[in-house]
Design an enzyme around this catalytic site. Sequence first.
Site, PDB file in Angstrom:
ATOM      1  N   GLU A 255       0.797  -1.228   0.000  1.00 24.10           N
ATOM      2  CA  GLU A 255       0.000   0.000   0.000  1.00 24.10           C
ATOM      3  C   GLU A 255       0.831   1.280   0.000  1.00 24.10           C
ATOM      4  OE1 GLU A 255      -3.101   0.358  -0.470  1.00 24.10           O
ATOM      5  OE2 GLU A 255      -3.834  -1.700  -0.247  1.00 24.10           O
TER       6      GLU A 255
ATOM      7  N   SER B  36     -54.746 -21.279  -0.416  1.00 20.97           N
ATOM      8  CA  SER B  36     -55.865 -21.349   0.539  1.00 20.97           C
ATOM      9  C   SER B  36     -55.658 -20.497   1.779  1.00 20.97           C
ATOM     10  CB  SER B  36     -56.115 -22.804   0.945  1.00 20.97           C
ATOM     11  OG  SER B  36     -56.605 -23.528  -0.164  1.00 20.97           O
TER      12      SER B  36
END
Length: 565
Positions: free
Chosen positions: A17, A398
């Site tokens: 980094e 149902s």
Amino acid sequence: PLNEVPQHLINAVIAVEDARFFKHPGLDIRGIFRATWTNLKRGGKFEGASTITQQLARTLFLSPERTFQRKIRELILALKMEVVLTKSQILEMYLNQIYFGHGAYGIENAALTYFGKGLHELSVPESAFLAGLPKAPSTYSPYKNYGLAKKRQKHVLRRMADENFITADIAQEAIGTKLNFQPRSIERVAPYFLENIRQHLVNEYGESMVYKGGLQVFTTLNREMQNWAEDALQKGLGDLDKRQGWRGPLRHEDPPATLPKALPAEMPKYGQILEGIVTQVSKDKATVLVNDLMGTISFKDMLWAKRQLVKGTPVTEAQNFPITSAEQLLQPGDIIEVSLKSIKREQIRFRLDQTPIVEGAIIAIDPRTGAIRAMVGGYDFERSQFNRALDSLRQPGSAFKAIIYATAIDGGMSPATLVLDAPVVYGQEGPGKTWKPENYEKRFFGPITLREALRHSRNAATVRLLEQIGVRNVTNFSRKLGIQSALSQDLSLALGSSEVTLAEITSAYGVFANQGLALYPYTISIVKDQEEKTLEQHLFRPRQVVTQETAYLITHMMMDVIQSG
């Protein structure tokens, strides 16, 4: 604390980094020129020049937007941070704030999430892998693309060698080391529930406040109920899937040359579905190797597979085969799915299993308050993040009939009112098209009471009842119960043809259970900021949308379904 982070992990992060981290004042001029030259030479953006300090400034204080103004603010903040903080403080904050993917913020969380171990246990290859994640956590996720994750780790190790943190030999050895990930090392609590809350908070307060603002969020979740719901759904879907038939081995590989002689340190959980390779098969059992765990499957624990799917046929066309031995089902080298059955005196027994392809959902709402106590939006959150409890539209069938009968009761009928259960034919759009609703029993029962019609779920009687009371009245009544999804304006509504969400139909039934009072379902009780200031609080606003008499009568009629239906 930084003194608890392994040095090789710190070295890996710095190497990949910001190699000049300890030399620059927050802005790396040399790095900017190097990155610019590399990108110009290669004709694209291949290298960045953000320092660790800049990345931390962006994470803590700025939005992710890519504009020139934001970059200037980032540079100014980085320079100021270098004045008021030491390099060690900046690095410590960075390692504890940066995102590593899969919900892991900070290096300790990342170590647990990916490897199931603490920082002090991380090896050089594992540290190099974690150091490579912050650039693009989703892209380099090993669960999405192991090859790409390994390629990124290789780059980190070579950078470490370039910066003389490790030798070239150590780097090469680490590149050849297999990474053993443990994606389930941290137990995920109610992932569908929490994702719904996360989305609400981000929409309401923004990502910066949610991830960095120290919010305190009090929810309605009941952990015990949630565990029951998850277990019930997984078992139910598993049982249903097995009734459809066995789909056969996942693939075939050569059996391993050497087999383990001792039990591994970590045993699988009961019920957890695992992949294993068949090493031996006899008439009455098969020997299976599962993650260095050797066990057997008896023939009786494979008997459900006698109903086997024929490749290329629909799921419903599974066929029964006359299976009399394990050798008809399995052969050495088959990769199959199993689950742990028992461990007795170091004898491991598995049962043949398979991951369901069918999906489902559960939602549990306290009708007295509207609080959602449990929510499971699918079989496995890692497989599919779509929340079927809230967002999936399905025909209730149902289950919708109770609303039809409640509308009739609310309109002045009683449970003793007669309705005709007899054949009926309705014309449909198009020449020669008709609709003839039939009962499950394939017969009709003449004049029956509403109570009896609901008790036995008579289709023909329900369609006639809907025609009598009117579709619009049922639609309006449904809206009062909280169903907002579009409902069909025809008689098929009687049989639950209109799609609704699970949350809607569950909440509607809650109105009946709560003496006609409706409360909007909710998941968040209170949200406070880090200063204890209340940002959001759920207020109870019960509405009497159905009379107590109607709610009592329809509930009593539904009790009949269980007692004598």
